[in-house]
Write an enzyme that holds these catalytic residues in place. Structure first.
Site, PDB file in Angstrom:
ATOM      1  N   ASP A  30      13.964  16.558  13.917  1.00 39.13           N
ATOM      2  CA  ASP A  30      12.746  15.967  14.490  1.00 39.13           C
ATOM      3  C   ASP A  30      12.581  16.486  15.915  1.00 39.13           C
ATOM      4  O   ASP A  30      13.574  16.715  16.617  1.00 39.13           O
ATOM      5  CB  ASP A  30      12.852  14.437  14.490  1.00 39.13           C
ATOM      6  CG  ASP A  30      11.492  13.766  14.485  1.00 39.13           C
ATOM      7  OD1 ASP A  30      11.158  13.090  13.499  1.00 39.13           O
ATOM      8  OD2 ASP A  30      10.740  13.938  15.479  1.00 39.13           O
ATOM      9  N   LYS A  35      14.288   9.941  19.461  1.00 39.30           N
ATOM     10  CA  LYS A  35      14.577   9.486  18.109  1.00 39.30           C
ATOM     11  C   LYS A  35      15.905  10.065  17.615  1.00 39.30           C
ATOM     12  O   LYS A  35      16.742   9.369  17.048  1.00 39.30           O
ATOM     13  CB  LYS A  35      13.448   9.967  17.189  1.00 39.30           C
ATOM     14  CG  LYS A  35      13.023   8.975  16.149  1.00 39.30           C
ATOM     15  CD  LYS A  35      11.766   9.532  15.515  1.00 39.30           C
ATOM     16  CE  LYS A  35      11.232   8.681  14.434  1.00 39.30           C
ATOM     17  NZ  LYS A  35      10.055   9.275  13.800  1.00 39.30           N
ATOM     18  N   THR A  86       1.034  12.839   8.227  1.00 42.24           N
ATOM     19  CA  THR A  86      -0.292  13.387   7.923  1.00 42.24           C
ATOM     20  C   THR A  86      -1.322  12.293   8.216  1.00 42.24           C
ATOM     21  O   THR A  86      -1.919  11.733   7.306  1.00 42.24           O
ATOM     22  CB  THR A  86      -0.412  13.806   6.440  1.00 42.24           C
ATOM     23  OG1 THR A  86      -0.044  12.684   5.614  1.00 42.24           O
ATOM     24  CG2 THR A  86       0.477  14.961   6.105  1.00 42.24           C
ATOM     25  N   PHE A 252       1.311  -5.607  -9.216  1.00 37.88           N
ATOM     26  CA  PHE A 252       0.193  -5.308  -8.312  1.00 37.88           C
ATOM     27  C   PHE A 252      -1.070  -6.077  -8.673  1.00 37.88           C
ATOM     28  O   PHE A 252      -2.179  -5.583  -8.547  1.00 37.88           O
ATOM     29  CB  PHE A 252      -0.053  -3.792  -8.231  1.00 37.88           C
ATOM     30  CG  PHE A 252       0.836  -3.162  -7.197  1.00 37.88           C
ATOM     31  CD1 PHE A 252       2.206  -3.133  -7.377  1.00 37.88           C
ATOM     32  CD2 PHE A 252       0.321  -2.669  -6.011  1.00 37.88           C
ATOM     33  CE1 PHE A 252       3.038  -2.615  -6.408  1.00 37.88           C
ATOM     34  CE2 PHE A 252       1.143  -2.141  -5.030  1.00 37.88           C
ATOM     35  CZ  PHE A 252       2.500  -2.117  -5.241  1.00 37.88           C
ATOM     36  N   GLY A 260      -2.785  -3.187   3.053  1.00 35.65           N
ATOM     37  CA  GLY A 260      -2.663  -2.474   4.328  1.00 35.65           C
ATOM     38  C   GLY A 260      -1.534  -1.472   4.213  1.00 35.65           C
ATOM     39  O   GLY A 260      -1.206  -1.033   3.118  1.00 35.65           O
ATOM     40  N   CYS A 263       0.097   3.822   3.764  1.00 37.18           N
ATOM     41  CA  CYS A 263      -0.312   4.741   2.685  1.00 37.18           C
ATOM     42  C   CYS A 263      -1.671   4.437   2.069  1.00 37.18           C
ATOM     43  O   CYS A 263      -2.557   5.283   2.066  1.00 37.18           O
ATOM     44  CB  CYS A 263       0.744   4.729   1.581  1.00 37.18           C
ATOM     45  SG  CYS A 263       2.268   5.491   2.095  1.00 37.18           S
ATOM     46  N   LYS A 324       3.254  -6.278   5.077  1.00 34.84           N
ATOM     47  CA  LYS A 324       3.936  -6.916   3.952  1.00 34.84           C
ATOM     48  C   LYS A 324       5.329  -7.300   4.440  1.00 34.84           C
ATOM     49  O   LYS A 324       5.729  -6.887   5.538  1.00 34.84           O
ATOM     50  CB  LYS A 324       3.987  -5.985   2.741  1.00 34.84           C
ATOM     51  CG  LYS A 324       4.863  -4.763   2.927  1.00 34.84           C
ATOM     52  CD  LYS A 324       5.024  -4.036   1.611  1.00 34.84           C
ATOM     53  CE  LYS A 324       6.131  -3.003   1.703  1.00 34.84           C
ATOM     54  NZ  LYS A 324       6.369  -2.334   0.431  1.00 34.84           N
TER      55      LYS A 324
HETATM   56  C1  UDX Z   1       2.791   2.096  -1.229  1.00 32.84           C
HETATM   57  C2  UDX Z   1       3.106   2.534  -2.670  1.00 32.84           C
HETATM   58  O1  UDX Z   1       3.513   1.399  -3.449  1.00 32.84           O
HETATM   59  C3  UDX Z   1       4.175   3.601  -2.673  1.00 32.84           C
HETATM   60  O2  UDX Z   1       4.394   4.062  -3.998  1.00 32.84           O
HETATM   61  C4  UDX Z   1       3.742   4.752  -1.780  1.00 32.84           C
HETATM   62  O3  UDX Z   1       4.758   5.727  -1.704  1.00 32.84           O
HETATM   63  C5  UDX Z   1       3.414   4.246  -0.381  1.00 32.84           C
HETATM   64  O4  UDX Z   1       2.436   3.217  -0.463  1.00 32.84           O
HETATM   65  P1  UDX Z   1       3.903   0.490   0.596  1.00 32.84           P
HETATM   66  O5  UDX Z   1       2.716   0.818   1.443  1.00 32.84           O
HETATM   67  O6  UDX Z   1       5.265   0.530   1.210  1.00 32.84           O
HETATM   68  O7  UDX Z   1       3.954   1.468  -0.687  1.00 32.84           O
HETATM   69  O8  UDX Z   1       3.706  -1.010   0.040  1.00 32.84           O
HETATM   70  P2  UDX Z   1       3.286  -1.750  -1.297  1.00 32.84           P
HETATM   71  O9  UDX Z   1       4.392  -2.656  -1.682  1.00 32.84           O
HETATM   72  O10 UDX Z   1       2.786  -0.842  -2.317  1.00 32.84           O
HETATM   73  O11 UDX Z   1       2.096  -2.685  -0.727  1.00 32.84           O
HETATM   74  C6  UDX Z   1       0.913  -2.111  -0.177  1.00 32.84           C
HETATM   75  C7  UDX Z   1      -0.077  -3.164   0.238  1.00 32.84           C
HETATM   76  O12 UDX Z   1      -0.619  -3.805  -0.900  1.00 32.84           O
HETATM   77  C8  UDX Z   1       0.496  -4.292   1.092  1.00 32.84           C
HETATM   78  O13 UDX Z   1      -0.444  -4.616   2.098  1.00 32.84           O
HETATM   79  C9  UDX Z   1       0.678  -5.425   0.110  1.00 32.84           C
HETATM   80  O14 UDX Z   1       0.653  -6.683   0.721  1.00 32.84           O
HETATM   81  C10 UDX Z   1      -0.511  -5.204  -0.795  1.00 32.84           C
HETATM   82  N1  UDX Z   1      -0.336  -5.772  -2.146  1.00 32.84           N
HETATM   83  C11 UDX Z   1       0.573  -5.227  -3.002  1.00 32.84           C
HETATM   84  C12 UDX Z   1      -1.123  -6.831  -2.551  1.00 32.84           C
HETATM   85  O15 UDX Z   1      -1.960  -7.357  -1.788  1.00 32.84           O
HETATM   86  N2  UDX Z   1      -0.989  -7.305  -3.831  1.00 32.84           N
HETATM   87  C13 UDX Z   1      -0.115  -6.771  -4.714  1.00 32.84           C
HETATM   88  O16 UDX Z   1      -0.064  -7.233  -5.863  1.00 32.84           O
HETATM   89  C14 UDX Z   1       0.704  -5.696  -4.280  1.00 32.84           C
END
Ligand code: UDX
Length: 435
Positions: A30, A35, A86, A252, A260, A263, A324
Site C-alpha cells: 500500500d 497504514k 474504485t 436478503f 448502504g 458496495c 450494518k
Molecule cells: C455486499 C455484498 O453482500 C457482498 O457480496 C459484496 O462483496 C459487497 O457488498 P456488504 O456491503 O458488506 O456486502 O453488506 P451486506 O450484508 O450485503 O449488506 C448491505 C446492506 O444491505 C446493508 O446496509 C444492510 O443493512 C442491508 N440489508 C441487507 C438489508 O437492509 N436487508 C437485508 O435483508 C440484507
C-alpha cells in the site's frame, strides 16, 4: 505460490490474509505509509471480527508481510492482485479507475517472468482489456495474463465468506492463468467450492449483476413493507411466505431503512452508467437506486410521525450508526440521512454505536456520543434503533420505558416483537408490521 496484493483496504487485506492462511506467500502493498507501519505493528485499520488474530498468526508463521515498496512484492510474484479502491467519480457515478490503472503501470514495470495480473477490485466491464493494453505498452515483451476474479465477501463476515464462498468466479480464457488460479484456490477446490470459469468481461459483469440483484431484493421487500403498513399486513410474514419458495429464497428479505455500505450504492450506480453508455439502460436498477435514496430520507419522517409530528426541541436517542452491524464502516449508512434530517427539524441527537463512533464522529456533527445503549435514554423523548447490533436485541424494555421522557420506541430493523414492546408500555413503530 507467491502473491502480491496491491491495496490494503477491506478486500485487499482480507484476501491477502486469507491467501496466506491457505499457505501461499503474500506481500501486501500500500502507498499509505501510516497504514503499512500500523499493519507491521499488528494494528488493523478496520474493525472486522477475527482479522487481527489471522494477520498475527500468518505474520508470525512468515507467510504474510506488508510493505510500501511495490518492487518487494511484485518482482517474482506468480500472481499480482489489484485490490485498490474504485470510488464513484465525482458527479456522474462512474467508477473512478485511476488507482487501478496506476497499479497496472507499476506492475508492468516490475513484473518478472510469467505473471497473472488479477483484478479483485470491482471494475466495470472492459477494465481488464484496458489493463492488458497498459501492460502491453509498458512491457511489450512481457509474459502475462489479465484475469478478473471478483470478491463477494461481506463486511463483518469477511473471513468466513472468503474461506467458505458459495462460488469463486474466474474470468480468463488463458489456460495457463486458469491453472495458476486453480492453485491459488486449491483449498477451496478440494472443498468442492464451485469455481466458475468465464470470459473476462462476463466475470466483470457477474460482480455487478450479483450486487445489483441483492440491492433489488432488499428494495423489493422495503417497498413491500410500505404496502404492508398501508394495508395492515406483516412484512416479516410476507418475506417468510415467499422466501420458502426455493426459487425466491429467504435471504436478503429483511425490510429496513434502506441499503448502504461501500458496495451496493456505488455498484448499482456504476452499473446503470455502464448500461446507459452501452445503449441498454437498466431501468429496474435505476429505479432501485431512486427508491433506496428516497427511503433513507423517508425514515426521518417516520420517526417524526412516531414523535407526534414534531421533534423540534426534543431529544432523540439513537442506537447504531454504521450501515450494518459488526463493522465500523459508515459509508452510505442510513444514519447519515436520518440524523441530519432530524437535526434540521430541531431535534437534539444523542447516540451510541459499539464500533462506529470513531468513524461517525468524523462525519456526523453536533451529536452527543454516549458510552452505552442505556446512556442514550437519559432525558430523551424517543429511542430509535437504526442498526441491528446484537447487543441491542435484548434490551431491558421496562428500563427503557422508565427512563425515556415519553415512551416512544422506533425500531427500523424489526428486532423486537410488537407484543413484547406493547406489554412493556412502549409506543412502538417498526417497519412493515402492524404496530
Ligand atoms: C455486499 C455484498 O453482500 C457482498 O457480496 C459484496 O462483496 C459487497 O457488498 P456488504 O456491503 O458488506 O456486502 O453488506 P451486506 O450484508 O450485503 O449488506 C448491505 C446492506 O444491505 C446493508 O446496509 C444492510 O443493512 C442491508 N440489508 C441487507 C438489508 O437492509 N436487508 C437485508 O435483508 C440484507
Amino acid at each position: 505460490m507467491r502473491i502480491a496484493m496491491i491495496g490494503t483496504g477491506y478486500v485487499g487485506l482480507v484476501s491477502g490474509v486469507c491467501f496466506s492462511d491457505f499457505g501461499h506467500d503474500v506481500v501486501c502493498i500500500d502507498k499509505d505509509e501510516r497504514k503499512i507501519t500500523a499493519l507491521k505493528g499488528g494494528k488493523i485499520p478496520i474493525y472486522e471480527p477475527g482479522l487481527e488474530a489471522l494477520v498475527d498468526k500468518n505474520v508470525r508463521e512468515g507467510r504474510l508481510s506488508f510493505t510500501t515498496d511495490a518492487a518487494e512484492g511484485i518482482k517474482g510474484a506468480d500472481a499480482v492482485f489489484i485490490a485498490v479502491g474504485t470510488p464513484s467519480r465525482r458527479g456522474d457515478g462512474h467508477a473512478d479507475l485511476s488507482y487501478v490503472y496506476a497499479a497496472a503501470e507499476e506492475i508492468g514495470q516490475l513484473m518478472e517472468g510469467y505473471t497473472v495480473v488479477v483484478t479483485k477490485s470491482t471494475v466495470p466491464v472492459g477494465t481488464g482489456d484496458e489493463i492488458e493494453t497498459i501492460l502491453r505498452r509498458v512491457r511489450p515483451d512481457g509474459e502475462f495474463a489479465v484475469v478478473s476474479n471478483p470478491e463477494f465477501l461481506r463486511e463483518g463476515a469477511a473471513i468466513d465468506d472468503f474461506k467458505r464462498p458459495d462460488r469463486v468466479v474466474v474470468g480468463t480464457e488463458d489456460e495457463r492463468a486458469q491453472e495458476v488460479m486453480r492453485q491459488l484456490y486449491r483449498p477451496l477446490y478440494l472443498n468442492e467450492t464451485p469455481i466458475v470459469f468465464t470470459s473476462r468481461r462476463t466475470s466483470e459483469l457477474i460482480k455487478y449483476a450479483a450486487n445489483a440483484f441483492l440491492a433489488l431484493k432488499i428494495t423489493y421487500i422495503n417497498e413491500m413493507a410500505d404496502l404492508c403498513e398501508a394495508v395492515g399486513a406483516n412484512v416479516q410474514q410476507v418475506a417468510k411466505g415467499i422466501g420458502l419458495d426455493n426459487r425466491i429464497g429467504g435471504k436478503f428479505l429483511h425490510a429496513g431503512p434502506g441499503y448502504g455500505g461501500s458496495c451496493f450504492p456505488k455498484d448499482t450506480l456504476a452499473l446503470t452508467k455502464t448500461a446507459t453508455d452501452a445503449g441498454t439502460p437498466l431501468r429496474i436498477i435505476e429505479t432501485v437506486v431512486d427508491v433506496n435514496a428516497n427511503r433513507k430520507k423517508a425514515m426521518a419522517e417516520k420517526i417524526i410521525t412516531a414523535c407526534g409530528g414534531d421533534v423540534s426541541g426534543k431529544t432523540i436517542g439513537v442506537l447504531g450508526l454504521t450501515f450494518k452491524p459488526n463493522t465500523d464502516d459508515m459509508r452510505d449508512a442510513p444514519s447519515l440521512d436520518i440524523i441530519p434530517a432530524l437535526q434540521a427539524k430541531g431535534a437534539t441527537i444523542q447516540a451510541y454505536d459499539p464500533e462506529g463512533t470513531h468513524e461517525a464522529q468524523k462525519i456526523l456533527k453536533d451529536i452527543d456520543y454516549k458510552s452505552g445503549p442505556y446512556e442514550t435514554l437519559d432525558n430523551a423523548d424517543a429511542l430509535v434503533i437504526i442498526t441491528e447490533w446484537d447487543q441491542f436485541r435484548a434490551l431491558d424494555l421496562g428500563r427503557i420505558k422508565q427512563t425515556l421522557r415519553t415512551p416512544v420506541l422506533v425500531d427500523l430493523r424489526n428486532i423486537y416483537r410488537p407484543e413484547e414492546v406493547a406489554a412493556a408500555g412502549l409506543q412502538y413503530t417498526s417497519v412493515g408490521r402492524p404496530d
